[in-house]
Write a protein that holds these residues in place. Structure first.
Motif, PDB file in Angstrom:
ATOM      1  N   SER A  64      -8.402  26.376  -4.954  1.00 47.22           N
ATOM      2  CA  SER A  64      -9.714  26.853  -4.502  1.00 47.22           C
ATOM      3  C   SER A  64     -10.038  28.216  -5.089  1.00 47.22           C
ATOM      4  O   SER A  64     -11.173  28.467  -5.528  1.00 47.22           O
ATOM      5  CB  SER A  64      -9.743  26.921  -2.972  1.00 47.22           C
ATOM      6  N   MET A  65      -9.045  29.098  -5.115  1.00 47.78           N
ATOM      7  CA  MET A  65      -9.273  30.433  -5.657  1.00 47.78           C
ATOM      8  C   MET A  65      -9.577  30.382  -7.153  1.00 47.78           C
ATOM      9  O   MET A  65     -10.465  31.093  -7.642  1.00 47.78           O
ATOM     10  CB  MET A  65      -8.045  31.311  -5.395  1.00 47.78           C
ATOM     11  N   GLN A  66      -8.862  29.529  -7.887  1.00 48.58           N
ATOM     12  CA  GLN A  66      -9.131  29.409  -9.321  1.00 48.58           C
ATOM     13  C   GLN A  66     -10.538  28.874  -9.564  1.00 48.58           C
ATOM     14  O   GLN A  66     -11.261  29.378 -10.433  1.00 48.58           O
ATOM     15  CB  GLN A  66      -8.094  28.496  -9.975  1.00 48.58           C
TER      16      GLN A  66
ATOM     17  N   GLU B 115       0.836  -1.204   0.000  1.00 44.77           N
ATOM     18  CA  GLU B 115       0.000   0.000   0.000  1.00 44.77           C
ATOM     19  C   GLU B 115       0.868   1.249   0.000  1.00 44.77           C
ATOM     20  O   GLU B 115       1.874   1.320   0.717  1.00 44.77           O
ATOM     21  CB  GLU B 115      -0.943   0.032   1.202  1.00 44.77           C
ATOM     22  N   VAL B 116       0.451   2.227  -0.785  1.00 46.14           N
ATOM     23  CA  VAL B 116       1.086   3.545  -0.786  1.00 46.14           C
ATOM     24  C   VAL B 116       0.001   4.619  -0.811  1.00 46.14           C
ATOM     25  O   VAL B 116      -1.127   4.379  -1.245  1.00 46.14           O
ATOM     26  CB  VAL B 116       2.016   3.764  -2.010  1.00 46.14           C
ATOM     27  N   GLY B 117       0.382   5.793  -0.334  1.00 43.76           N
ATOM     28  CA  GLY B 117      -0.451   6.973  -0.501  1.00 43.76           C
ATOM     29  C   GLY B 117       0.220   7.883  -1.516  1.00 43.76           C
ATOM     30  O   GLY B 117       1.412   8.192  -1.386  1.00 43.76           O
ATOM     31  N   ILE B 118      -0.516   8.270  -2.530  1.00 45.92           N
ATOM     32  CA  ILE B 118       0.039   9.092  -3.616  1.00 45.92           C
ATOM     33  C   ILE B 118      -0.693  10.433  -3.638  1.00 45.92           C
ATOM     34  O   ILE B 118      -1.909  10.471  -3.855  1.00 45.92           O
ATOM     35  CB  ILE B 118      -0.099   8.379  -4.973  1.00 45.92           C
ATOM     36  N   PHE B 119       0.029  11.509  -3.392  1.00 49.63           N
ATOM     37  CA  PHE B 119      -0.590  12.833  -3.363  1.00 49.63           C
ATOM     38  C   PHE B 119      -0.576  13.420  -4.770  1.00 49.63           C
ATOM     39  O   PHE B 119       0.451  13.449  -5.438  1.00 49.63           O
ATOM     40  CB  PHE B 119       0.150  13.766  -2.403  1.00 49.63           C
ATOM     41  N   TYR B 120      -1.763  13.904  -5.172  1.00 51.10           N
ATOM     42  CA  TYR B 120      -1.950  14.408  -6.541  1.00 51.10           C
ATOM     43  C   TYR B 120      -2.463  15.840  -6.498  1.00 51.10           C
ATOM     44  O   TYR B 120      -3.346  16.190  -5.698  1.00 51.10           O
ATOM     45  CB  TYR B 120      -2.951  13.528  -7.273  1.00 51.10           C
ATOM     46  N   VAL B 121      -1.916  16.682  -7.373  1.00 51.71           N
ATOM     47  CA  VAL B 121      -2.306  18.084  -7.477  1.00 51.71           C
ATOM     48  C   VAL B 121      -2.439  18.455  -8.949  1.00 51.71           C
ATOM     49  O   VAL B 121      -1.561  18.133  -9.758  1.00 51.71           O
ATOM     50  CB  VAL B 121      -1.260  18.999  -6.809  1.00 51.71           C
ATOM     51  N   ARG B 122      -3.546  19.112  -9.282  1.00 55.39           N
ATOM     52  CA  ARG B 122      -3.685  19.663 -10.644  1.00 55.39           C
ATOM     53  C   ARG B 122      -4.468  20.965 -10.551  1.00 55.39           C
ATOM     54  O   ARG B 122      -5.585  20.986 -10.007  1.00 55.39           O
ATOM     55  CB  ARG B 122      -4.397  18.687 -11.579  1.00 55.39           C
ATOM     56  N   TYR B 123      -3.908  22.031 -11.075  1.00 57.76           N
ATOM     57  CA  TYR B 123      -4.622  23.306 -11.129  1.00 57.76           C
ATOM     58  C   TYR B 123      -5.684  23.236 -12.238  1.00 57.76           C
ATOM     59  O   TYR B 123      -5.469  22.594 -13.277  1.00 57.76           O
ATOM     60  CB  TYR B 123      -3.651  24.447 -11.389  1.00 57.76           C
ATOM     61  N   PRO B 124      -6.829  23.893 -12.029  1.00 52.06           N
ATOM     62  CA  PRO B 124      -7.918  23.801 -13.013  1.00 52.06           C
ATOM     63  C   PRO B 124      -7.540  24.201 -14.432  1.00 52.06           C
ATOM     64  O   PRO B 124      -8.106  23.679 -15.398  1.00 52.06           O
ATOM     65  CB  PRO B 124      -8.976  24.755 -12.435  1.00 52.06           C
ATOM     66  N   HIS B 125      -6.577  25.092 -14.574  1.00 51.20           N
ATOM     67  CA  HIS B 125      -6.196  25.544 -15.909  1.00 51.20           C
ATOM     68  C   HIS B 125      -5.167  24.621 -16.557  1.00 51.20           C
ATOM     69  O   HIS B 125      -4.821  24.801 -17.724  1.00 51.20           O
ATOM     70  CB  HIS B 125      -5.626  26.965 -15.841  1.00 51.20           C
ATOM     71  N   GLU B 126      -4.677  23.633 -15.812  1.00 50.67           N
ATOM     72  CA  GLU B 126      -3.613  22.767 -16.320  1.00 50.67           C
ATOM     73  C   GLU B 126      -4.171  21.527 -17.006  1.00 50.67           C
ATOM     74  O   GLU B 126      -5.177  20.955 -16.578  1.00 50.67           O
ATOM     75  CB  GLU B 126      -2.688  22.332 -15.176  1.00 50.67           C
TER      76      GLU B 126
END
Length: 336
Positions: A303-305, A133-144
């Motif tokens: 959140s702001m975007q 098991e792993v935890g994978i943190f994911y981030v994507r900006y709405p414009h990306e």
């Protein structure tokens, strides 16, 4: 004395000031709800696991059924038959908190006992057959177009190995990390902990990688590469309205996970997600603060975007109402 064991309220003291600054800029204490518009409260609190699973393509998670509080046992048995969920299975609160009230259920009698005690809605699901098991943190900006993986945590389960002489209880107390969990383990296993485990036999006492339940977290962020990022990005872009959070994933082999094969999502966590690689015992509190601040910044900017694209922040009244509901629900599952 290691910060890893400190109450999170203490660990987060510097982050409260950062949060206050962002709240002033957003003119909302509850700006996080627009971070993941498809999740209730952005996935920060009072978010339904079943509703989140429904956002994920079904091939990526185990068969899952929602059980309402006080559902008759005959109806639960019918759900088992129709869904094909087999024993052993996992039962957990639909609205959870750091692994509280998550149980591996081996028999119909155990499930009946769980259902009779649960004063909350819960879900049942097949046990995922993969060992890691792993935890994978994911981030994507709405414009990306493309997102990124910002951290990976590997999880060592709370498991003991028999020597043919010591009882399970003795094996637990031989490990300081495990000894902290003894009270909870005794509540679950009772006199079974006096059993002598045969030499070489490994017993997994908590079959899910939760830090609060004794799992050891290790920072595997050095394994982030283009192939893994592309695979995780492809999965996450199929989850409507998801931009920020952690996927807890079980898998067979790392090489196959990178290719998108032989893995399953245990849970998808939203705005309340921690970059849990910070809990690697080798990391300092200063490293943890840096990583927490970095990820809160991601959440605020996303959140702001989204807010500029029409996803309103929670009002103070609605946010406080959700917070009070969260506190009431927490008491239910912590005392389970």
């Amino acid at each position: 004395m290691h910060w890893e064991y400190w109450p999170f309220q203490l660990v987060y003291i510097p982050i409260y000031f950062q949060w206050g600054y962002y709240a002033l800029k957003a003119k909302s204490l509850f700006f996080f709800n627009s971070c993941n518009p498809s999740m209730r409260n952005g996935g920060f609190f009072m978010d339904s696991k079943k509703q989140i699973y429904d956002l994920i393509p079904p091939q990526y998670y185990p068969t899952t059924r929602f059980i309402r509080c006080q559902t008759p046992m005959a109806q639960i048995e019918e759900e088992l038959k129709q869904s094909g969920i087999q024993f052993p299975l996992i039962a957990k609160p639909d609205i959870g908190l750091r692994g509280s009230a998550v149980k591996k259920i081996n028999t119909l009698a155990e499930l009946e006992h769980y259902a009779s005690k649960a004063n909350f809605n819960f879900i049942i699901q097949n046990v995922i057959p993969y060992p890691n098991e792993v935890g994978i943190f994911y981030v994507r900006y709405p414009h990306e177009i493309k997102g990124r993986v910002t951290g990976i945590v590997a999880k060592e389960f709370l498991a003991v190995k028999g020597d043919g002489k010591a009882t399970i209880c003795q094996l637990i107390h031989a490990n300081p990390r495990y000894a902290l969990q003894y009270k909870a383990l005794y509540k679950e296993y009772g006199s079974y902990l006096e059993t002598v485990l045969p030499k070489g036999e490994i017993l997994n006492l908590v079959p899910y990688g939760n830090h609060a339940r004794g799992a050891k977290f290790l920072d595997f962020s050095y394994l982030i590469d283009d192939e893994l990022t592309a695979t995780i990005d492809a999965v996450c872009k199929q989850i409507n309205g998801f931009y920020f959070g952690r996927l807890d994933v079980m898998y067979s082999r790392w090489e196959l996970l990178k290719k998108g094969e032989e893995f399953a999502i245990v849970e998808l966590n939203g705005a309340a997600s921690e970059p849990t690689h910070i809990y690697d015992p080798s990391h300092s509190i200063f490293f943890a603060w840096k990583e927490l601040a970095r990820h809160i910044k991601y959440m605020f900017e996303i959140s702001m975007q989204n807010n500029r694209h029409g996803h309103a922040f929670l009002s103070y009244y609605k946010g406080m109402r959700q917070y009070r509901l969260h506190k009431l629900h927490t008491k239910k599952i912590v005392n389970f």
